[in-house]
Design an enzyme around this catalytic site. Sequence first.
Site: not given
Length: 294
Positions: A74, A110
């Site tokens: 990420k 997210d």
Amino acid sequence: MTVLDPATPPCRTYLFADPASHSLSPRMHRAAFAHAGLAGDYQAVRVLPADLATAVSGLRRPDVLGANISLPHKEAVVALLDDLTPAARAIGAVNTVIHRDGRLTGDNTDAPGLFDALVEAGAAGVGDRPRDGAVVVLGAGGAARAAVYAALILLERDVYVVNRTHVRAEELAAAWAAPDADHQARARVAADVPWDDVTLVINASSAGLDAPEQTPLDAAYLTRLPLSAVVYDMVYRPAQTRLMREARAAGLRAENGLGMLAQQARLAFQTWTGCDVPVSVFLNALATPQDEAR
């Protein structure tokens, strides 16, 4: 936002992670493609760190809409992209890559996905009856960056970052340093957290993932939380982690990460296709007994 026409030729989306075979994302996105009437597919692909650049380059193919990015990529993927959304830039981590005309843009669904899941679970305290108290974020990786953003910016709460390697917690908190801001992020070791003032604990570490006896927090600290506190574990496998079991044993409400998984997937699918598929489609797919990845 451009909405894909059902007549669009077959398009591809991916998950890049290491490992990837455990992922439930193919279930959800294939169900979303079917619901939207689009010819598309989603594949979970194991990508080793050394192969990330090659995998990301492949997303520029005309038939690819984009990809989800998961552990451990990420943060590393940021340097491989052409642009970032404001949220991804602020968080410093990407979980969704969007392909448009040969250019790759990194986004982070997210944080808003976590926010939506907390609201759905009644753990956010938003609306007419705001919940007071600080938030503890366990972890300091890409998921923790999104959790701090959700707590500090979207929930507007003070945040304590607790991580096994304290220097990483300090680095994450320092990235949000703003002396004049109404709410602050601070790094703390667990023993120094004012637990009586905490009403939300978010596990953003991988502790407990496929390891039922692993926990990111000593149960003794859970007993110091007010009984109104909520423990939210981003881990969704097992469905009930040790952290959740011990939180419930202490009389606290505990939720796993399936709600966040579905919400962030809904937002990612919308960025790729322009179609706002109901979150129930994603949640129902998670309950369908079928292969999790192919």
